[in-house]
Scaffold this active site. Structure first.
Site, PDB file in Angstrom:
ATOM      1  N   ASP A 174      50.457  49.401  78.830  1.00 23.67           N
ATOM      2  CA  ASP A 174      49.347  50.325  79.075  1.00 23.67           C
ATOM      3  C   ASP A 174      49.566  51.638  78.333  1.00 23.67           C
ATOM      4  O   ASP A 174      50.654  52.216  78.369  1.00 23.67           O
ATOM      5  CB  ASP A 174      49.246  50.574  80.590  1.00 23.67           C
ATOM      6  N   GLU A 200      40.840  52.203  73.172  1.00 21.24           N
ATOM      7  CA  GLU A 200      39.791  53.110  73.630  1.00 21.24           C
ATOM      8  C   GLU A 200      39.395  54.079  72.523  1.00 21.24           C
ATOM      9  O   GLU A 200      40.171  54.384  71.623  1.00 21.24           O
ATOM     10  CB  GLU A 200      40.231  53.881  74.873  1.00 21.24           C
ATOM     11  N   HIS A 239      39.694  53.044  83.559  1.00 23.84           N
ATOM     12  CA  HIS A 239      40.941  53.753  83.837  1.00 23.84           C
ATOM     13  C   HIS A 239      40.679  54.805  84.909  1.00 23.84           C
ATOM     14  O   HIS A 239      39.556  55.224  85.133  1.00 23.84           O
ATOM     15  CB  HIS A 239      41.458  54.420  82.562  1.00 23.84           C
ATOM     16  N   GLY A 240      41.743  55.230  85.592  1.00 27.19           N
ATOM     17  CA  GLY A 240      41.581  56.252  86.620  1.00 27.19           C
ATOM     18  C   GLY A 240      40.862  55.757  87.854  1.00 27.19           C
ATOM     19  O   GLY A 240      40.215  56.538  88.566  1.00 27.19           O
ATOM     20  N   ASN A 277      41.867  49.443  86.473  1.00 25.24           N
ATOM     21  CA  ASN A 277      43.241  49.938  86.471  1.00 25.24           C
ATOM     22  C   ASN A 277      43.506  50.826  87.684  1.00 25.24           C
ATOM     23  O   ASN A 277      42.789  51.811  87.904  1.00 25.24           O
ATOM     24  CB  ASN A 277      43.509  50.759  85.215  1.00 25.24           C
TER      25      ASN A 277
END
Length: 268
Positions: free
Chosen positions: A74, A126, A196-197, A218
């Protein structure tokens, strides 16, 4: 991942700090009967001092699992670390060139894709020009569908991380995602979308994000909080406790239960 994408199901991707995390994640996914992703960040590699030992442990845990488990690198900002993970046997990598100028990010990501695909591994990447991984996923940042479409087409990546309102390292679950934007990006690109987050997103909103088009979800900080809370409770209950197996075992059990709950939430 493509099957989950077409079926509008989410796949939980959980960050590993130490071997107890990996064991807990696989145990929780196994109890739910759902596939999962074990992922190791560049920051966690730095914590361990090297990739090999913790990476091999993750691969061993995944190999013994009763459900399909992807072992994923990651947020790797260096190609060398990506190549090391691929050589070790990781089945998925994320190259994060989001701080680079767009053309350089595209070119480097293409090279990573060529190398990974040659080994049968998948690549996540990304878009982003705003510094650092936190900047790219700050609440005010948004990915434009047309930029995502170009990025996927020109790199050949297998999954794309997009900025839709979440932010890394949130300890309160108060983030609000742009669901219309998720749908628009989903309609613009053929590959799975990655959130993400996700630790900062409430349960019901995570489900809405999956319905809108997110696939890989994630989660790191939320699990770390679960793990740490169990350690604190075990130590508070017995001030004389010195055996790490007792308090880490309690944390592993609590984390496994939360993973089971989350993978059911995302996939059912």
């Amino acid at each position: 991942m493509s099957a989950a994408q077409s079926g509008r199901r989410g796949v939980g991707a959980f960050n590993v700090i130490q071997v107890e995390h990996a064991e807990a994640i696989v145990a929780g996914a196994g109890a739910a009967g759902r596939p999962t992703v074990l992922q190791l960040s560049e920051n966690a590699v730095r914590y361990h001092g090297a990739l090999a030992a913790v990476g091999r442990a993750m691969l061993a845990v995944a190999d013994a699992a009763d459900v399909p488990v992807v072992v994923h690198l990651d947020h790797a900002t260096g190609v060398e670390l990506v190549e090391e993970a691929l050589d070790l046997g990781f089945t998925s990598v994320m190259y994060d060139g989001s701080t680079l100028p767009v053309e350089e990010n595209l070119a480097t990501t293409r090279r990573v894709v060529e190398r990974a695909h040659g080994l049968g591994a998948s690549v996540e990447a990304e878009i982003g020009e705003i510094g650092g991984k936190d900047g790219v996923h700050a609440p005010g940042v948004r990915t434009r569908p047309e930029d995502a479409a170009r990025f996927v087409q020109e790199t050949g990546i297998d999954a794309v991380a997009v900025a839709v309102g979440s932010s890394h390292a949130m300890t309160e679950r108060t983030a609000r995602l742009d669901l219309d934007l998720i749908t628009a990006i989903r309609d613009a690109v053929p590959v799975p979308l990655v959130l993400h987050g996700s630790s900062g997103v409430p349960d019901d909103h995570l489900r809405e994000a999956v319905t809108a088009g997110m696939t890989k979800i994630n989660i790191s900080t939320h699990l770390n909080a679960t793990f740490t809370r169990a350690v604190r409770d075990a130590l508070a209950a017995d001030p004389a406790l010195v055996d790490p197996r007792t308090y880490l075992g309690a944390a592993r059990t609590a984390t496994a239960r939360e993973v089971e709950r989350l993978v059911r939430l995302l996939a059912d």
